[in-house]
Design a protein around this motif. Structure first.
Motif, PDB file in Angstrom:
ATOM      1  N   GLU A  82     -16.159 123.613   6.782  1.00 22.73           N
ATOM      2  CA  GLU A  82     -15.327 122.790   6.325  1.00 22.73           C
ATOM      3  C   GLU A  82     -14.109 123.313   6.260  1.00 22.73           C
ATOM      4  O   GLU A  82     -13.124 123.524   6.301  1.00 22.73           O
ATOM      5  N   PRO A 109     -10.693 123.854   1.449  1.00 17.53           N
ATOM      6  CA  PRO A 109      -9.922 122.390   1.524  1.00 17.53           C
ATOM      7  C   PRO A 109      -8.830 122.391   0.111  1.00 17.53           C
ATOM      8  O   PRO A 109      -8.667 123.331  -0.265  1.00 17.53           O
ATOM      9  N   ASP A 110      -7.516 121.349   0.842  1.00 16.14           N
ATOM     10  CA  ASP A 110      -7.394 121.251  -0.764  1.00 16.14           C
ATOM     11  C   ASP A 110      -7.948 120.655  -1.645  1.00 16.14           C
ATOM     12  O   ASP A 110      -8.583 120.155  -2.137  1.00 16.14           O
TER      13      ASP A 110
END
Length: 465
Positions: free
Chosen positions: A387, A404-405
């Protein structure tokens, strides 16, 4: 366990033993300590040296080490030093980010953070040979010529390209000291200075300690964006821009050929200097970087900083600043006032190293090792953390990983350290607010490919939890 940590661990153990001895009582022999603690004689000698420096033991050649007399314990209250807070006022120097990068990883922790080659990749034997030859010269400890040794200045000038002459070169005490000298020479306290965003932590620390105001200019995969650079000059009125065109730290980006000329055009229109930090020129993996910006500068607009520390060893604190025109004299004057000159033995050592037949062989070996480690890190990340968005840099020591945000990169780095892997949070590399969370993962600091894989595995476990 590295040598420094072995010395510290043995010294801690011996401190405990010494406190149980009476003054004048003899410690076990060096041979007995070697056998008991399973360390080298050198480690025993250095640990005893630490205790002697602390006044805990007295060493007598031929007799051994003995517990020293203990001074009477002080019974007075600790001194009240709180008055200093009022006198000192607001703190202008913040070393937190730099100290994180320079603090060795604790034992058992996989080091995927740091700015120097792993000791197994450093030219230790070549440096020892070069230093021994340098130290044997009759004038090795004399004051060097101001500006640096002529032969070393000529070497740096050749490396920078035909636009640089030996007279343009100033030998300095490492890349960080070069940044301090150049920024203080070019800009007055309170002035803005444009910097890449994200950028090298050390330049942010130096700029703020000098009373300057870093102004961010975003970078992407091709380096700094010239359109935003022009806007930043217009809005801030800055007269200098700091950049790393080759294998930028932390992103690994190389300033593209199209943008190189545009950056110089933008600086010309603003009447500004470009401070080029060429710290990673010798760390190319798939290809050598383009020539430095100073090679295409005919106006004396580029102030070029060249350092070999990243390709050699942390304590080889010798670099060069190349500048032309009045700015060169101002930089020389600033260096002279601040530090006189770099130590001549280090200048001699570096000259011996880069003049030896083993220098190009060392660079080839480093590039091959970095390629292997980079590929191993990328493979481990693809397997364990698909990811994450990570580009494959063409050189340098680091991967710049987009998280990731919603992930707190600072908290993640702290949790990763507790889980046994040292990485760098991305937030401190930004002069202002970060647009997204990142990690800097250093593959050049790892001992081996299996260690890289283990470090990524530990990081993945933390991120998933």
């Amino acid at each position: 366990m590295n040598n420094d940590s072995s010395v510290a661990a043995l010294a801690d153990a011996l401190r405990h033993d010494v406190r149980r001895l009476s003054p004048g009582e003899r410690l076990p022999s060096s041979r007995a300590l070697v056998d008991r603690h399973r360390v080298s004689p050198v480690t025993v000698s250095r640990a005893l040296g630490l205790l002697a420096a602390e006044g805990l033991v007295v060493t007598r050649p031929g007799s051994g080490a003995f517990a020293a007399d203990r001074p009477a314990a002080a019974v007075s209250e600790p001194a009240d030093l709180s008055w200093q807070a009022v006198t000192l006022g607001d703190r202008s120097v913040d070393s937190a980010g730099v100290s994180w990068l320079l603090t060795p990883a604790p034992d058992g922790v996989v080091a995927l953070s740091g700015g120097y080659l792993h000791p197994t990749l450093q030219p230790v034997r070549a440096l020892a040979t070069a230093a021994a030859r340098a130290a044997r010269r009759p004038d090795a400890w004399e004051m060097p010529r101001l500006g640096g040794m002529p032969e070393l200045r000529a070497w740096f000038a050749r490396a920078a390209g035909p636009a640089a002459a030996p007279a343009d070169v100033l030998i300095t005490s490492g890349g960080q000291q070069s940044l301090t000298t150049v920024l203080r020479a070019l800009l007055a306290p309170g002035a803005p200075v444009l910097v890449e965003s994200p950028t090298y932590l050390g330049v942010l620390a130096v700029a703020r300690a000098s009373g300057l105001h870093p102004v961010p200019v975003p970078v992407d995969g091709d380096g700094v964006r010239p359109d935003l650079l022009a806007e930043a000059f217009a809005m801030s009125g800055a007269r200098a821009f700091y950049c790393q065109p080759a294998f930028q730290n932390p992103t690994g980006a190389v300033l593209s050929a199209e943008r190189r000329e545009k950056v110089l055009d933008v600086a010309r229109a603003a009447g500004a200097f470009v401070i080029e930090d060429d710290f990673a020129r010798h760390l190319g993996i798939t290809a050598s970087p383009p020539p430095p910006l100073i090679a295409q500068d005919a106006e004396g607009r580029v102030v070029h900083i060249a350092s070999l520390t990243k390709a050699t060893a942390p304590s080889l604190r010798v670099a060069a600043v190349i500048a032309r025109g009045p700015v060169a004299e101002r930089i020389r004057a600033t260096q002279l006032v601040e530090e006189f000159f770099p130590a001549r033995p280090l200048q001699e050592t570096l000259l011996e190293l880069v003049s030896s037949p083993g220098w190009p062989r060392h660079l080839r070996a480093v590039r091959a090792a970095l390629r292997s480690r980079r590929d191993a890190a990328l493979s481990a990340l693809a397997r364990e953390l698909p990811e994450l968005r990570v580009a494959a840099p063409d050189g340098g020591l680091h991967l710049w990983a987009r998280l990731p945000d919603g992930v707190d990169d600072t908290a993640l780095a702290e949790a990763a350290l507790r889980a046994g892997v040292l990485v760098s949070a991305g937030r401190p590399f930004f002069p202002a607010e970060a647009h997204a969370p990142h990690l800097r993962i250093s593959y050049g600091t790892a001992a081996s490919e299996p260690e890289l894989a283990e470090g990524v595995r530990r990081l993945a476990a933390v991120l998933r939890s």
